[in-house]
Motif scaffolding. Structure first.
Motif, PDB file in Angstrom:
ATOM      1  N   GLY A   1      72.215  59.404  80.524  1.00 24.56           N
ATOM      2  CA  GLY A   1      71.693  60.202  81.697  1.00 24.56           C
ATOM      3  C   GLY A   1      72.101  61.544  81.723  1.00 24.56           C
ATOM      4  N   LEU A   2      73.281  61.987  81.335  1.00 21.66           N
ATOM      5  CA  LEU A   2      73.795  63.301  81.632  1.00 21.66           C
ATOM      6  C   LEU A   2      72.978  64.487  80.896  1.00 21.66           C
ATOM      7  CD1 LEU A   2      75.596  65.217  83.185  1.00 21.66           C
ATOM      8  CD2 LEU A   2      77.295  64.791  81.791  1.00 21.66           C
ATOM      9  N   GLN A   3      72.593  64.060  79.665  1.00 22.20           N
ATOM     10  CA  GLN A   3      71.894  65.063  78.758  1.00 22.20           C
ATOM     11  C   GLN A   3      70.633  65.609  79.483  1.00 22.20           C
ATOM     12  OE1 GLN A   3      72.606  66.774  75.226  1.00 22.20           O
ATOM     13  NE2 GLN A   3      71.502  67.915  77.014  1.00 22.20           N
ATOM     14  N   GLU A   4      70.016  64.709  80.177  1.00 15.15           N
ATOM     15  CA  GLU A   4      68.701  64.926  80.802  1.00 15.15           C
ATOM     16  C   GLU A   4      69.134  65.990  82.231  1.00 15.15           C
ATOM     17  OE1 GLU A   4      68.183  61.821  78.225  1.00 15.15           O
ATOM     18  OE2 GLU A   4      69.377  61.857  79.888  1.00 15.15           O
ATOM     19  N   LYS A   5      70.170  65.726  82.668  1.00 15.03           N
ATOM     20  CA  LYS A   5      70.647  66.563  83.880  1.00 15.03           C
ATOM     21  C   LYS A   5      71.119  67.749  83.495  1.00 15.03           C
ATOM     22  CE  LYS A   5      73.453  65.581  88.079  1.00 15.03           C
ATOM     23  NZ  LYS A   5      74.193  64.717  88.520  1.00 15.03           N
ATOM     24  N   ARG A   6      71.788  67.975  82.452  1.00 14.26           N
ATOM     25  CA  ARG A   6      72.444  69.054  82.042  1.00 14.26           C
ATOM     26  C   ARG A   6      71.762  69.706  80.525  1.00 14.26           C
ATOM     27  NH1 ARG A   6      77.219  71.011  84.106  1.00 14.26           N
ATOM     28  NH2 ARG A   6      76.682  73.007  82.884  1.00 14.26           N
ATOM     29  N   LYS A   7      70.618  70.190  80.760  1.00 20.34           N
ATOM     30  CA  LYS A   7      69.948  70.722  79.698  1.00 20.34           C
ATOM     31  C   LYS A   7      70.498  71.932  79.064  1.00 20.34           C
ATOM     32  CE  LYS A   7      65.558  68.460  80.954  1.00 20.34           C
ATOM     33  NZ  LYS A   7      65.723  67.655  80.028  1.00 20.34           N
ATOM     34  N   ASP A   8      71.363  72.547  79.877  1.00 19.77           N
ATOM     35  CA  ASP A   8      71.902  73.695  79.339  1.00 19.77           C
ATOM     36  C   ASP A   8      73.124  73.292  78.320  1.00 19.77           C
ATOM     37  OD1 ASP A   8      73.299  72.486  81.493  1.00 19.77           O
ATOM     38  OD2 ASP A   8      74.685  74.413  81.788  1.00 19.77           O
ATOM     39  N   ILE A   9      73.572  72.072  77.846  1.00 15.35           N
ATOM     40  CA  ILE A   9      74.604  71.675  77.247  1.00 15.35           C
ATOM     41  C   ILE A   9      73.898  70.685  75.982  1.00 15.35           C
ATOM     42  CG2 ILE A   9      76.907  70.728  77.008  1.00 15.35           C
ATOM     43  CD1 ILE A   9      77.244  71.085  80.073  1.00 15.35           C
ATOM     44  N   VAL A  10      74.268  71.226  75.026  1.00 17.96           N
ATOM     45  CA  VAL A  10      73.965  70.299  73.969  1.00 17.96           C
ATOM     46  C   VAL A  10      75.104  69.296  73.534  1.00 17.96           C
ATOM     47  CG1 VAL A  10      73.403  69.997  71.534  1.00 17.96           C
ATOM     48  CG2 VAL A  10      72.472  71.969  72.734  1.00 17.96           C
ATOM     49  N   PHE A  11      74.721  68.129  73.965  1.00 23.93           N
ATOM     50  CA  PHE A  11      76.137  67.076  73.594  1.00 23.93           C
ATOM     51  C   PHE A  11      75.986  66.522  72.421  1.00 23.93           C
ATOM     52  CE2 PHE A  11      75.542  67.112  78.334  1.00 23.93           C
ATOM     53  CZ  PHE A  11      76.840  67.057  78.785  1.00 23.93           C
ATOM     54  N   ASP A  12      77.017  66.488  71.690  1.00 21.27           N
ATOM     55  CA  ASP A  12      77.319  65.696  70.373  1.00 21.27           C
ATOM     56  C   ASP A  12      77.131  64.570  70.196  1.00 21.27           C
ATOM     57  OD1 ASP A  12      78.085  68.630  68.871  1.00 21.27           O
ATOM     58  OD2 ASP A  12      79.543  68.408  70.324  1.00 21.27           O
TER      59      ASP A  12
END
Length: 229
Positions: A92-103
């Motif tokens: 759920g965090l990737q949708e919230k923090r689109k400024d970060i590319v999570f690995d």
């Protein structure tokens, strides 16, 4: 700055953070040193020069962990400071923090890079799905927001009344009432808890509350007794 918490694990307290409706929450990070010298940074707090120097003295920052969708404020700063580190986030965090590319997204699957030393379990919750970790070397289970405790006078006015209702001001850390109500899939929550209780926990660490330094498994059973009933 960094305080030893057990074998190959340290904690550091950051500044208070203002959350919704003016509630102030303290911040805490945990630093785990893996057997190869790489560092696992759980719930990064504000990165000061002193903290960075202390962390660098321990090893190489390799993993930056956002354990739920609420604990992410400082992870971008750490990524800029450590561009080679892998960022791993709760669902759920990737949708919230689109400024970060999570690995990687941390579901309940094993992560080969650290699975021999750190295990994790996802506890789905309507407020935020949280990833709970177990560091084998120190016998430490790490919760984030699912278990909390604040000093009796941390809040004032109507916020103190809400905090008391929410079970955040008890004699020992506990699961806040709002999170209990948000476990809408109790079967899935119990399954996750059963896995957690299989860990030989000696200590329990959380983002907001007094760490438990002995009889960790018994403490977890007390904290989640309402769910097991």
């Amino acid at each position: 700055m960094l305080k030893p918490f057990g074998r190959e694990i340290w904690t550091a307290d950051g500044p208070d953070v203002v959350a919704m409706l003016g509630f102030h929450y303290p911040t805490r990070t945990a630093v785990i040193r893996l057997s190869d010298g790489d560092l696992f940074i759980w719930s990064p707090v504000a990165l000061t020069n002193d903290l960075r120097a202390a962390v660098d003295a321990l090893g190489t920052v390799r993993y930056l962990i956002a354990p739920n969708s609420l604990h992410h404020v400082f992870i971008a700063d750490w990524k800029r400071a450590y561009p080679d580190a892998r960022t791993c986030a709760a669902p759920g965090l990737q949708e919230k923090r689109k400024d970060i590319v999570f690995d990687a997204v941390l579901d309940s699957a094993r992560i080969a890079d650290w699975s021999e030393e750190i295990e994790h379990v996802l506890m789905p919750n309507g407020i935020t799905s949280e990833v709970v970790f177990f560091h084998r070397e120190s016998g430490t289970v790490i919760f984030t927001d699912l278990i909390q405790q604040f000093p009796a006078r941390w809040f004032s006015g109507w916020r103190a009344i809400v905090a008391k209702w929410d079970l955040m001001l008890g004699p020992e850390p506990s699961v806040p009432r709002k999170f209990r109500m948000a476990f809408t899939n109790r079967r899935a929550a119990r399954a996750s808890l059963e896995r957690i209780l299989e860990w030989p926990a000696e200590k329990v660490l959380m983002a907001h509350g007094t760490p438990v330094t002995e009889n960790g498994q018994a403490f977890i059973k007390r904290a989640f007794g309402w769910l097991m009933a």
